[in-house]
Design an enzyme around this catalytic site. Structure first.
Site, PDB file in Angstrom:
ATOM      1  N   THR A  11       0.825  -1.203   0.000  1.00  0.00           N
ATOM      2  CA  THR A  11       0.000   0.000   0.000  1.00  0.00           C
ATOM      3  C   THR A  11       0.860   1.254   0.000  1.00  0.00           C
ATOM      4  O   THR A  11       0.597   2.204  -0.741  1.00  0.00           O
ATOM      5  CB  THR A  11      -0.950  -0.007   1.212  1.00  0.00           C
ATOM      6  OG1 THR A  11      -1.857  -1.108   1.097  1.00  0.00           O
ATOM      7  CG2 THR A  11      -1.745   1.289   1.289  1.00  0.00           C
TER       8      THR A  11
ATOM      9  N   GLN B 169       0.564  -9.546  -6.667  1.00  0.00           N
ATOM     10  CA  GLN B 169       0.053 -10.903  -6.859  1.00  0.00           C
ATOM     11  C   GLN B 169       0.882 -11.720  -7.842  1.00  0.00           C
ATOM     12  O   GLN B 169       0.788 -12.942  -7.875  1.00  0.00           O
ATOM     13  CB  GLN B 169      -1.400 -10.850  -7.359  1.00  0.00           C
ATOM     14  CG  GLN B 169      -2.386 -10.218  -6.392  1.00  0.00           C
ATOM     15  CD  GLN B 169      -2.629 -11.067  -5.163  1.00  0.00           C
ATOM     16  OE1 GLN B 169      -2.449 -12.288  -5.173  1.00  0.00           O
ATOM     17  NE2 GLN B 169      -3.052 -10.433  -4.075  1.00  0.00           N
TER      18      GLN B 169
ATOM     19  N   GLY C 108       5.899  -8.261   0.849  1.00  0.00           N
ATOM     20  CA  GLY C 108       6.477  -9.424   1.502  1.00  0.00           C
ATOM     21  C   GLY C 108       5.508 -10.554   1.763  1.00  0.00           C
ATOM     22  O   GLY C 108       5.796 -11.725   1.481  1.00  0.00           O
ATOM     23  N   HIS C 109       4.341 -10.234   2.308  1.00  0.00           N
ATOM     24  CA  HIS C 109       3.464 -11.315   2.788  1.00  0.00           C
ATOM     25  C   HIS C 109       2.686 -12.006   1.681  1.00  0.00           C
ATOM     26  O   HIS C 109       1.951 -12.952   1.943  1.00  0.00           O
ATOM     27  CB  HIS C 109       2.513 -10.787   3.873  1.00  0.00           C
ATOM     28  CG  HIS C 109       1.403  -9.921   3.372  1.00  0.00           C
ATOM     29  ND1 HIS C 109       0.089 -10.342   3.360  1.00  0.00           N
ATOM     30  CD2 HIS C 109       1.402  -8.664   2.906  1.00  0.00           C
ATOM     31  CE1 HIS C 109      -0.673  -9.363   2.902  1.00  0.00           C
ATOM     32  NE2 HIS C 109       0.107  -8.338   2.623  1.00  0.00           N
TER      33      HIS C 109
ATOM     34  N   THR D 251      13.303   4.506   9.613  1.00  0.00           N
ATOM     35  CA  THR D 251      14.291   3.504   9.990  1.00  0.00           C
ATOM     36  C   THR D 251      13.954   2.177   9.336  1.00  0.00           C
ATOM     37  O   THR D 251      12.815   1.704   9.402  1.00  0.00           O
ATOM     38  CB  THR D 251      14.319   3.335  11.516  1.00  0.00           C
ATOM     39  OG1 THR D 251      14.642   4.595  12.112  1.00  0.00           O
ATOM     40  CG2 THR D 251      15.340   2.293  11.931  1.00  0.00           C
TER      41      THR D 251
ATOM     42  N   CYS E 262     -15.520  -3.512   1.375  1.00  0.00           N
ATOM     43  CA  CYS E 262     -16.498  -3.104   2.373  1.00  0.00           C
ATOM     44  C   CYS E 262     -16.278  -1.634   2.704  1.00  0.00           C
ATOM     45  O   CYS E 262     -15.142  -1.193   2.841  1.00  0.00           O
ATOM     46  CB  CYS E 262     -16.374  -3.935   3.650  1.00  0.00           C
ATOM     47  SG  CYS E 262     -16.953  -5.633   3.454  1.00  0.00           S
TER      48      CYS E 262
END
Length: 381
Positions: A71, A177, A198-199, A235, A323
């Protein structure tokens, strides 16, 4: 009851190697901006991670700018390039993730940007001729995601980037993606800015990167120490960056084998759902799509009801709908593809990843027919 986790597009489990790399750094002290020995050691971790990611994705190390996630990277690209270019128009596909759409709409509301959403075809693809007809020298930037997070359709990124370059306009793509399942090469693609996270690749949450080609310098969104090329302050989270780099490297090394396995599982999943629910509609391009994505519309059903009924049966998936203020809204992606509100609200996304198994797919096949029948009865009552 074993849970079948089929929501990898939302987040995928960390790979053990990324966990180990992150944990190793968590026990050590050091700020990468400090000049003493501990700081220099941490800086080495960060720079080696930068090199790892660059090598894996066909970029130069200097082109990798670390962020706190996808984001932030999308915000930096869209707001920063708009401010840097000082041109009024911003072009985005109509099916972008809200991490790209919302910054653009904020620019429209607060910075007088003229945001134009490029239409897509029935498979969710931006056709090159659509961009060619819309682009001009008054465009600040173009942003089209590499692969859609809901329906899985893969965009013709190379062609779109080339059209943008012909007009002298920077091109950004959200490849969050795509990295784990598609052949993503930053330099070869011709894009100027690319978001990764990353996730979504088996790394930790809270870390990502914006890849910026040389000479592409967005105005900073965050101001402070200017740690990353003077375009991103803060940082650096060395433990998360170490885990992120490990995950990216392994995702690229394992991508071909994973894509082949997920394609087989996805096709089996589609076949089982079609067998159990003959009138189901498969959304998105059936060929040019993410290997791990299967997106369905179930006529006569509400997606939220299907989601909860499946959850009770040990199947975790997603409606893929946004939503707002706690009120479910039809998916803007499906609406842009021409579906009406009822169709868009009756959809589910099943997304597979590196931990997915045939047993997960078999579980869906066992329960989906009964779940859809129950959801339809509830809709009629």
């Amino acid at each position: 009851m074993r849970t079948a986790y089929l929501d990898h597009a939302a987040t995928t489990p960390m790979v053990p190697e990324a966990v180990a790399a992150m944990v190793a750094e968590l026990s050590r002290v050091g700020n990468a901006s400090s000049l003493h020995a501990a700081g220099r050691r941490t800086r080495r971790v960060v720079e080696e991670s930068r090199e790892t990611i660059a090598c894996a994705l066909g970029a130069r190390p200097s082109e990798v700018v670390f962020t706190a996630g996808g984001t932030e990277a999308d915000n930096l690209a869209i707001k920063g390039l708009f401010w840097a270019r000082r041109r009024p128009r911003v072009l985005l596909s109509s099916i972008e993730h809200h991490a790209a759409l919302d910054p653009a709409h904020w620019l429209a509301d607060h910075q007088a940007a003229q945001v134009e959403l490029l239409p897509v075809d029935a498979q969710g693809r931006v056709r090159p001729e659509t961009l060619r007809a819309a682009i001009g020298d008054d465009v600040a930037l173009v942003s089209v995601m590499w692969a859609n997070n809901e329906i899985g359709t893969v965009q013709p990124i190379h062609e779109l980037a080339a059209i943008a370059h012909e007009a002298g306009v920077p091109f950004h793509t959200d490849a969050v993606q795509a990295v784990a399942q598609l052949d993503v090469d930053f330099t070869a693609s011709g894009v100027d800015a690319m978001t990764i996270s990353g996730h979504k690749v088996g790394g930790p949450m809270g870390v990502g990167a914006l890849l910026l080609a040389r000479g592409v310098d967005p105005v900073p969104v965050l101001h402070g120490g200017g740690q990353e090329r003077d375009v991103r302050s803060g940082t650096l989270d060395a433990p998360a960056i170490a885990g992120f780099a490990t995950a990216v490297q392994l995702a690229v090394e394992r991508r071909a084998a994973l894509a082949a396995r997920l394609t087989e599982l996805r096709d089996l999943l589609i076949a089982k759902v079609r067998a159990a629910v003959p009138d189901v509609v498969v959304n998105g391009d059936l060929d040019e799509r993410l290997p791990g994505n299967a997106h369905f519309t179930f006529p006569g059903c509400e997606g939220d009801a299907l989601l909860m009924l499946l959850d009770a049966k040990g199947v975790e998936c997603s409606t893929g709908s946004a939503c707002s203020a706690g009120v479910a809204q039809p998916s803007h992606v499906l609406l842009a593809m021409g579906q009406d509100g009822a169709q868009a609200r009756g959809s589910l996304r099943f997304s597979l990843g590196h931990t997915s198994t045939r047993e997960d797919v078999e579980r869906v096949g066992e329960v989906i027919g009964g779940v859809v029948e129950r959801a339809r009865r509830a809709g009629l009552s």
